[in-house]
Design a protein around this motif. Sequence first.
Motif, short mmCIF file in Angstrom:
data_model
loop_
_atom_site.label_atom_id
_atom_site.label_comp_id
_atom_site.label_asym_id
_atom_site.label_seq_id
_atom_site.Cartn_x
_atom_site.Cartn_y
_atom_site.Cartn_z
N THR A 1 -23.96 -10.04 -30.54
CA THR A 1 -25.06 -10.20 -31.50
C THR A 1 -26.31 -9.38 -31.16
O THR A 1 -27.25 -9.37 -31.95
N GLU A 2 -26.34 -8.76 -30.00
CA GLU A 2 -27.54 -8.05 -29.57
C GLU A 2 -27.19 -6.68 -29.00
O GLU A 2 -26.09 -6.47 -28.48
N VAL A 25 -29.48 -11.52 -37.04
CA VAL A 25 -30.13 -12.75 -37.51
C VAL A 25 -29.00 -13.65 -38.00
O VAL A 25 -28.23 -13.25 -38.88
N THR A 64 -26.94 -14.03 -41.70
CA THR A 64 -27.41 -12.96 -42.59
C THR A 64 -26.65 -11.69 -42.23
O THR A 64 -25.86 -11.66 -41.28
N ASP A 121 -28.53 -9.05 -41.48
CA ASP A 121 -29.75 -8.38 -41.02
C ASP A 121 -29.79 -8.38 -39.50
O ASP A 121 -29.18 -9.23 -38.85
N ALA A 122 -30.57 -7.45 -38.97
CA ALA A 122 -30.90 -7.44 -37.54
C ALA A 122 -32.39 -7.21 -37.42
O ALA A 122 -32.99 -6.47 -38.20
N GLU A 123 -32.98 -7.87 -36.44
CA GLU A 123 -34.41 -7.70 -36.15
C GLU A 123 -34.55 -6.78 -34.95
O GLU A 123 -33.83 -6.92 -33.96
N ARG A 147 -44.14 -6.74 -42.19
CA ARG A 147 -42.69 -6.64 -41.99
C ARG A 147 -42.24 -5.30 -42.57
O ARG A 147 -42.53 -4.99 -43.72
#
Length: 182
Positions: free
Chosen positions: A73-74, A99, A102, A104-106, A173
């Motif tokens: 996940t990272e 995330v 979702t 999405d990734a932050e 954002r």
Amino acid sequence: MTAPKRLPPWHEHFRLPSGRELLIRPIRPEDAGPIQGAFGLLGPEEIRHRFLYALKELSPEMAQRLTHPDPNTEFALVAAEPLPPGEALVGAVARAALVPRTRDAEFAILVSHFIAGQGLGRHLMRKLAKWARSKKLDRLYGDVLDTNLPMLALAQSLGFKRVREGDGSGLVRVVLDLNEEP
């Protein structure tokens, strides 16, 4: 004549315009000590731009968490001296995390002022976007202080769009639509 030694995935040499040679590579557990040590070299504004609040030191727990990303996940890269992990001074860290629930990734990125302004942040952001695309994600986003004008300009130049500002938090954002052509 021997063939040049091939680097492992996500490893590459990067020469700054100043002539300094860096190795961009995935973060390693051995990087915790050098990252903690280099934290004291960061200015208060650099820390606030990355962590969004004042922080006096990077605790051992925070360093441990940063240097042990979950490979499912990272994704985290460092730009470091071309020395073995644990010995190399780390000048930049770039990270993306999925995330939950979702597509999405932050992202988060920190480039030391000692090597900032030489294209390294742009290069690392492109690597994060490449990783996010390889995961078939829809968006890569980050929350940036509205006073962090260099990061906002970089994000805009890479195709990120501002989607939230003016809510009183002081954060903007920025979102990159990964389904658009790079």
